[in-house]
Every structure is written in C-alpha cells, then in structure tokens.
Design an enzyme around this catalytic site. Structure first.
Site, PDB file in Angstrom:
ATOM      1  N   TRP A 181       0.858  -1.184   0.000  1.00  0.00           N
ATOM      2  CA  TRP A 181       0.000   0.000   0.000  1.00  0.00           C
ATOM      3  C   TRP A 181       0.896   1.237   0.000  1.00  0.00           C
ATOM      4  O   TRP A 181       1.835   1.318   0.790  1.00  0.00           O
ATOM      5  CB  TRP A 181      -0.938   0.051   1.211  1.00  0.00           C
ATOM      6  N   GLU A 221      -3.090  -3.129  -2.373  1.00  0.00           N
ATOM      7  CA  GLU A 221      -4.251  -2.575  -1.662  1.00  0.00           C
ATOM      8  C   GLU A 221      -4.665  -1.258  -2.324  1.00  0.00           C
ATOM      9  O   GLU A 221      -3.856  -0.346  -2.469  1.00  0.00           O
ATOM     10  CB  GLU A 221      -3.882  -2.330  -0.190  1.00  0.00           C
ATOM     11  N   LYS A 223      -7.147   2.253  -2.831  1.00  0.00           N
ATOM     12  CA  LYS A 223      -7.718   3.261  -1.939  1.00  0.00           C
ATOM     13  C   LYS A 223      -8.460   4.304  -2.759  1.00  0.00           C
ATOM     14  O   LYS A 223      -8.164   4.506  -3.933  1.00  0.00           O
ATOM     15  CB  LYS A 223      -6.602   3.917  -1.124  1.00  0.00           C
ATOM     16  N   ASP A 254      -9.557  -3.106   1.604  1.00  0.00           N
ATOM     17  CA  ASP A 254      -9.688  -2.560   2.957  1.00  0.00           C
ATOM     18  C   ASP A 254     -11.052  -1.892   2.976  1.00  0.00           C
ATOM     19  O   ASP A 254     -11.338  -1.028   2.131  1.00  0.00           O
ATOM     20  CB  ASP A 254      -8.542  -1.562   3.191  1.00  0.00           C
ATOM     21  N   HIS A 257     -11.671   1.855   2.373  1.00  0.00           N
ATOM     22  CA  HIS A 257     -11.099   2.480   1.188  1.00  0.00           C
ATOM     23  C   HIS A 257     -12.054   2.657   0.018  1.00  0.00           C
ATOM     24  O   HIS A 257     -11.645   2.658  -1.133  1.00  0.00           O
ATOM     25  CB  HIS A 257      -9.868   1.687   0.727  1.00  0.00           C
ATOM     26  N   HIS A 281      -8.401  -6.225   4.516  1.00  0.00           N
ATOM     27  CA  HIS A 281      -8.124  -5.481   5.738  1.00  0.00           C
ATOM     28  C   HIS A 281      -9.480  -5.152   6.334  1.00  0.00           C
ATOM     29  O   HIS A 281     -10.254  -4.396   5.736  1.00  0.00           O
ATOM     30  CB  HIS A 281      -7.383  -4.170   5.442  1.00  0.00           C
ATOM     31  N   ASP A 289     -12.011   7.008   6.007  1.00  0.00           N
ATOM     32  CA  ASP A 289     -11.122   5.900   6.359  1.00  0.00           C
ATOM     33  C   ASP A 289     -10.527   6.142   7.745  1.00  0.00           C
ATOM     34  O   ASP A 289      -9.324   6.292   7.904  1.00  0.00           O
ATOM     35  CB  ASP A 289     -10.016   5.829   5.290  1.00  0.00           C
ATOM     36  N   ASP A 291     -10.378   4.277  10.411  1.00  0.00           N
ATOM     37  CA  ASP A 291      -9.741   3.146  11.087  1.00  0.00           C
ATOM     38  C   ASP A 291     -10.138   3.016  12.550  1.00  0.00           C
ATOM     39  O   ASP A 291      -9.291   2.783  13.414  1.00  0.00           O
ATOM     40  CB  ASP A 291      -8.220   3.197  10.913  1.00  0.00           C
ATOM     41  N   ASP A 321      -6.983  -4.092  10.357  1.00  0.00           N
ATOM     42  CA  ASP A 321      -6.229  -2.857  10.113  1.00  0.00           C
ATOM     43  C   ASP A 321      -6.984  -1.669  10.696  1.00  0.00           C
ATOM     44  O   ASP A 321      -7.829  -1.087  10.035  1.00  0.00           O
ATOM     45  CB  ASP A 321      -6.001  -2.667   8.599  1.00  0.00           C
TER      46      ASP A 321
END
Ligand code: RNT
Ligand code: ZN
Length: 413
Positions: A181, A221, A223, A254, A257, A281, A289, A291, A321
């Site tokens: 990534w 990955e 995004k 992910d 994303h 993820h 995003d 997280d 993640d």
C-alpha cells in the site's frame, strides 16, 4: 453450560452443528496488526506517522520500543481466541547495538525478534513494506514518483521486503502475505493521471520480479483517497484490481477504502469469481477511512458471511487494520480481534443452506422473515462456550486490561 446445551439443541433443529462451527472457527487464521500498539509509529524513525493516514488521540501508555510493543501485544493476544498470524510493517525493524539502516537496506536479521515472537504462538507472519513516514515519501509520491532516485529507493525497499517475507515463510512454515500500500496521490487536480500509474505498475513489477510466490503472497491494496491527497490516488480500485488480475498477485480490499455507500461484503463474491485468492483489511470507517476499532456490526458480520457461505475460508486472507490512539490500545486490539472472531462464528452459525435455498426458489418473503428471526438465536451462549474452551476470559476481560494499565501502562511517562 446449561445455556450452551439449550443453544446447541436449538441450532441443531435448524441444521446447524455448533460443535462443528467451533472447530472450524478455531482454525481460521486472523492476522493481528502490530501497529495498533504504538499508533503506527514504528521503530525506525523519530518523526512519527505521515503520508496519507493518521491516528488521533493521546491515551496513556503507547508502546515506545520493541519490548513494550511485544509485551502489550502478548497481553492483547491472551484475550483473543482462535488462530492468529502476526502482521508486521517494515518500519518495525529491530536494530541491535546502535545499528541503523535505511529502508532500502533492510535484511531478514532485522526481523528475527518477530520470528521468535510468532514462533511462541505457532503463528505465521504477514508483512508490509512501509512507503510512508519517511523523508523519501515527503513529495507524496513513492513508487510512482517521477524522480528516478526516489522511485529506485522505494523499489529497493520493496525488493528487500520480498526477501524478508520469504524468510518469514521459511522460518514459520506458513506463507507470508505481503501487502503493498502506498499513499501515492495528488492533493489537487492532476494534469497527467496516466504516467504515475504506469510508473507504479513498472515499480511493482520490478519489486515482484524474483518473488517466490509459494512463500510470499504479494497483494496490492487500493484506496479511494487519503489525507492530503484528496484529488487523485495512483493505486485506485480499478488500477489495483487490474494489476492483480494481470500479475498473479492478490487484490487486497480494505473496507475503509471505498465510497461510504460501497460495501466490501458485496465485492468479495465478485472477486471470488475470478481470483484464486484475495486478501482483506477489516476495519471500521466512520464517515471516512478513520480506522476505528472493528465492532460486531452489520458490515463485519456480512463480510464474514460472504467468506463462510461461499466456502472461501482457504481463499480469503483476513487481516485487521485499525488504529485508535484515544482509548486503551490493548483493549482496542483485543476487542477488534474478538469481534472478527464473533462475526466468523455468527456466519458459521447461520443456516446458510436454508437461506440460499429460499433465495433460489424466489421465496423472498420467507427469506426476509427467517433472516430476521435468525438474528436473535442464542449466539451469545455459543460464544461464551467457545471462549471457555479456548481458555480466554469472557465478559469481564476488560478488568484484566484495567489491571495492566494500572501496573504497566501508567509508568510510561
Ligand atoms: C492505509 C492502508 C494501510 C495501512 C497500514 C498501516 O490507508 O489501509 O493498509 O493502514 O499499512
Ligand atoms: Zn489497510
């Protein structure tokens, strides 16, 4: 126990074997990210996190060195049932006796302590080159940079990481999933969207040229955008899927994303039609995003269902993640990982065949009604039983973390 036996019977009457569900669950590897413990700082730089991602909060007790991080991770892992892998980022290299090398010169020996750590748990290791938090990433472009010096540096870093991933696989006997990534992108409207994407492909081709894919499973990955690079992301969804499809590489999704109305749970089956293996993820995006810590919410449950009911447990690599610096980091680690396990158990306890059959027959009224009824089956009783068998604390596990905070974390000032 009485609760569990009642639950077992109730599930059996719907054709679901709780014993089988638990024995499958304990063998599903979930990759636990080392970076929740120190706000994605790592050990190879003093400048902290930069490059398109961000942690917020300043809770006491951030791990400041390898010893503290591993001690904290050990505490967190003791609170999580099931099979684990340990997910390490290149910036978590461990240097001995004042040694330091830049990212393009990293070697397996700088990660030996992680191998020892994983071996203690009989766990595999996953790996990630770190294309952020570094002076060479300051322009916002790394593998797609027009500056050949910069691009070369990061290609060398990627190649070093392939070697480290292969070393991880050899040492543990378990293939290492290596995820690429980068935050590469532009803040404002580009004049040329193509050239960076072409360079990005060329760079990753070079990184993977000598990769032994029986040992190291490379992923890209995608995004949608990052902080400071809102207008253009080099490794977009289309770029990453096409790259992976044409290079015998895994696409990694992910769930933070994508546009907030897009669901990764809906994308998994599309990818399973064409890719032998894919990677995830699992995170929790709140409006962006962000997280946040993974919770037992609808999307996490739906992601787990898509893996389980499509018989894809051996084709989907599940990694966590997220990084929250505003709450106790060990509790964040443990609760997110427990929730992933819960979602998988929930999927394993869903009478998937019954529901699929209703869909195929077009019995949509009954399908809706049954799906809603199944939501209140005694899932909790099976979860408690599973924890007991895994020798992991039940509902009061937070007390263990509170004790650790008082005894260990408060002293880190
Ligand atoms: C960033 C990506 C990436 C990172 C980790 C630390 O948006 O999700 O996976 O979170 O590499
Ligand atoms: Zn991610």
């Amino acid at each position: 126990m009485a609760n569990y036996l009642d639950a077992k019977e109730q599930y059996l009457s719907l054709g679901v074997d709780t014993e089988k569900a638990m024995s499958i669950l304990e063998n599903i590897p979930v990759s636990i990210h080392c970076w929740q413990g120190d706000d994605v700082n790592g050990f190879d730089n003093l400048d902290g996190l930069s490059g398109g991602i961000q942690t917020t909060g300043n809770y006491i007790g951030r791990a400041r060195n390898p010893k503290e991080l591993m001690q904290d991770m050990e505490k967190a892992l003791s609170l999580v049932p099931g099979k684990k892998k340990i997910n390490v980022h290149a910036c978590y290299a461990i240097f001995e006796d004042g040694e330091w090398v830049d990212r393009d010169k990293l070697e397996p020996k700088h990660f030996k302590a992680w191998v020892d750590f994983a071996k203690k748990y009989g766990a595999g290791l996953d790996f990630n080159p770190t294309f952020f938090s570094h002076p060479m990433a300051k322009s916002g472009l790394t593998l797609s940079s027009p500056d050949e010096n910069v691009r070369k540096f990061w290609i060398e870093h990627g190649k070093a990481c392939v070697k480290i991933s292969e070393y991880f696989a050899r040492e543990t006997g378990i293939p290492c999933v290596m995820n690429i990534w980068t935050g590469d992108g532009l803040k404002d409207v580009p004049a040329d969207r193509l050239s960076p994407r072409q360079r990005y492909a060329d760079s990753i081709d070079q990184i993977l040229a000598d990769c032994d894919k029986t040992l190291c499973k490379p992923c890209v990955e995608s995004k949608v955008f990052g902080i400071g690079v809102e207008s253009y992301t080099v490794g977009s969804g289309e770029w990453s899927l096409t790259y992976a499809a044409t290079r015998n590489c895994l696409p990694l999704m992910d769930n933070g994303h994508y546009h907030p109305t897009e669901m990764v749970s809906d994308k998994i089956s599309s990818l399973l039609c064409f890719f032998p293996e894919i990677a995830l993820h699992v995170t929790r995006p709140v409006r962006w995003d962000s997280d946040h810590v993974v919770i037992f919410d609808d999307e996490t449950k739906e992601i787990a269902k898509e893996i389980v009911r499509n018989n894809a447990l051996d084709r989907v690599y599940i990694a966590l993640d997220y990084f929250d610096a505003s709450i106790n980091r060990i509790a964040a680690w443990a609760t997110g990982a427990r929730n992933m396990q819960k979602a998988l158990l929930n999927a394993l306890l869903t009478p998937n065949e019954v529901l699929k059959d209703l869909q195929e027959k077009g019995e949509y009224t009954k399908l809706l009604v049954m799906q809603e009824e199944f939501k209140t089956l005694p899932f909790g009783a099976v979860w408690e039983e599973y924890l007991k068998r895994q020798k992991v604390l039940g509902i009061n596990w937070i007390e263990e973390v509170e004790k650790y905070e008082k005894e260990v974390l408060v002293n880190r000032v």
